[in-house]
Enzyme design. Structure first.
Site, PDB file in Angstrom:
ATOM      1  N   MET A  97       0.832  -1.199   0.000  1.00  0.00           N
ATOM      2  CA  MET A  97       0.000   0.000   0.000  1.00  0.00           C
ATOM      3  C   MET A  97       0.863   1.243   0.000  1.00  0.00           C
ATOM      4  SD  MET A  97      -2.763  -1.100   2.897  1.00  0.00           S
ATOM      5  CE  MET A  97      -1.526  -1.970   3.858  1.00  0.00           C
ATOM      6  N   ILE A 155       1.922  -5.397   8.163  1.00  0.00           N
ATOM      7  CA  ILE A 155       3.334  -5.062   8.355  1.00  0.00           C
ATOM      8  C   ILE A 155       3.522  -3.559   8.207  1.00  0.00           C
ATOM      9  CG2 ILE A 155       5.691  -5.443   7.532  1.00  0.00           C
ATOM     10  CD1 ILE A 155       4.626  -8.078   6.291  1.00  0.00           C
ATOM     11  N   GLY A 185       1.233   3.994   5.227  1.00  0.00           N
ATOM     12  CA  GLY A 185       2.060   3.183   4.337  1.00  0.00           C
ATOM     13  C   GLY A 185       2.481   1.846   4.903  1.00  0.00           C
ATOM     14  N   SER A 186       2.349   0.770   4.135  1.00  0.00           N
ATOM     15  CA  SER A 186       2.626  -0.534   4.717  1.00  0.00           C
ATOM     16  C   SER A 186       2.391  -1.662   3.720  1.00  0.00           C
ATOM     17  CB  SER A 186       1.732  -0.735   5.938  1.00  0.00           C
ATOM     18  OG  SER A 186       0.416  -0.346   5.613  1.00  0.00           O
ATOM     19  N   ARG A 187       2.247  -2.893   4.259  1.00  0.00           N
ATOM     20  CA  ARG A 187       2.060  -4.074   3.427  1.00  0.00           C
ATOM     21  C   ARG A 187       1.255  -5.108   4.216  1.00  0.00           C
ATOM     22  NH1 ARG A 187       7.440  -7.185   2.226  1.00  0.00           N
ATOM     23  NH2 ARG A 187       6.623  -9.017   3.293  1.00  0.00           N
TER      24      ARG A 187
END
Length: 216
Positions: A97, A155, A185-187
């Site tokens: 993302m 994450i 922001g991340s995954r």
């Protein structure tokens, strides 16, 4: 419509933006500089609103489908050894993302929540190979009636400083409902049975709760 996790930050942002605008109009006499500062303040406010938006969506629930937990881009599809919960090989699908994506995390499948754990950690960039093991993260496992145990892991990225996890062991997850939120922001990684049929490709853009990542 905005996500509840953003209410406090949005309120603070508006207060600071109004205060900064008043100060700028009072003390900055150079016309072009005043306009530049005011535009910067406006852009900052718009970015905050964009980040915490939570658009209404019509979800189609189906136990035969694994839905994308988040908006973003598919960056990993590979067979890996999952160390924390399964301790065996699984099919990993990861969605990255950007700060411009909707950041609500949704349950990819429905069923009893059998595992939920928060891990403090580092803030490596979300696409770093070690991010899934060393960054701040949460691990949630839902027992699907069709796929068995399905793990999704939030994450944190380089910008994310707080992960919110709503999943509680013993509760029932409803497919596509909010599982949590990752700020800035991340995954999200999913770990699926090896025989799962993947319906997406690398670099494909997906929508949380709408895109079918995999099926039987």
């Amino acid at each position: 419509m905005f996500h509840k996790e953003g209410f406090k930050i949005i309120t603070i942002t508006f207060i600071l933006a109004i205060a900064a605008s008043i100060v700028t109009n009072q003390f900055v006499s150079i016309g072009w500089l005043r306009v530049l500062i005011l535009l910067t303040i406006l852009v900052f406010v718009v970015l905050i609103l964009q980040f915490f938006r939570n658009p209404k969506r019509n979800f189609i629930l189906n136990d035969q489908h694994i839905l994308s937990p988040v908006d973003g881009k598919v960056v990993v599809i590979e067979e890996v050894f999952e160390k924390e919960y399964f301790k065996e090989k699984r099919l990993q699908v990861s969605v990255f993302m950007s700060p411009l994506n909707v950041h609500a995390t949704r349950y990819p499948v429905g069923g009893p929540i059998v595992f939920s754990k928060y891990h403090p950690g580092k803030y490596l960039v979300a696409w770093h190979p070690k991010a899934s093991e060393e960054n701040e993260r949460t691990t949630v496992v839902v027992n699907s009636p069709v796929f068995g145990d399905v793990l999704h892991r939030q994450i944190a990225g380089a910008l994310a400083k707080r992960i919110v996890n709503y999943a509680k062991e013993g509760k029932k997850a409803i497919q596509a409902e909010d599982s949590g939120f990752i700020k800035f922001g991340s995954r999200v990684d999913l770990y699926l049975p090896l025989d799962t049929k993947i319906n997406v490709k690398l670099d494909e853009k997906v929508k949380g709760g709408l895109t079918i990542l995999a099926s039987k």
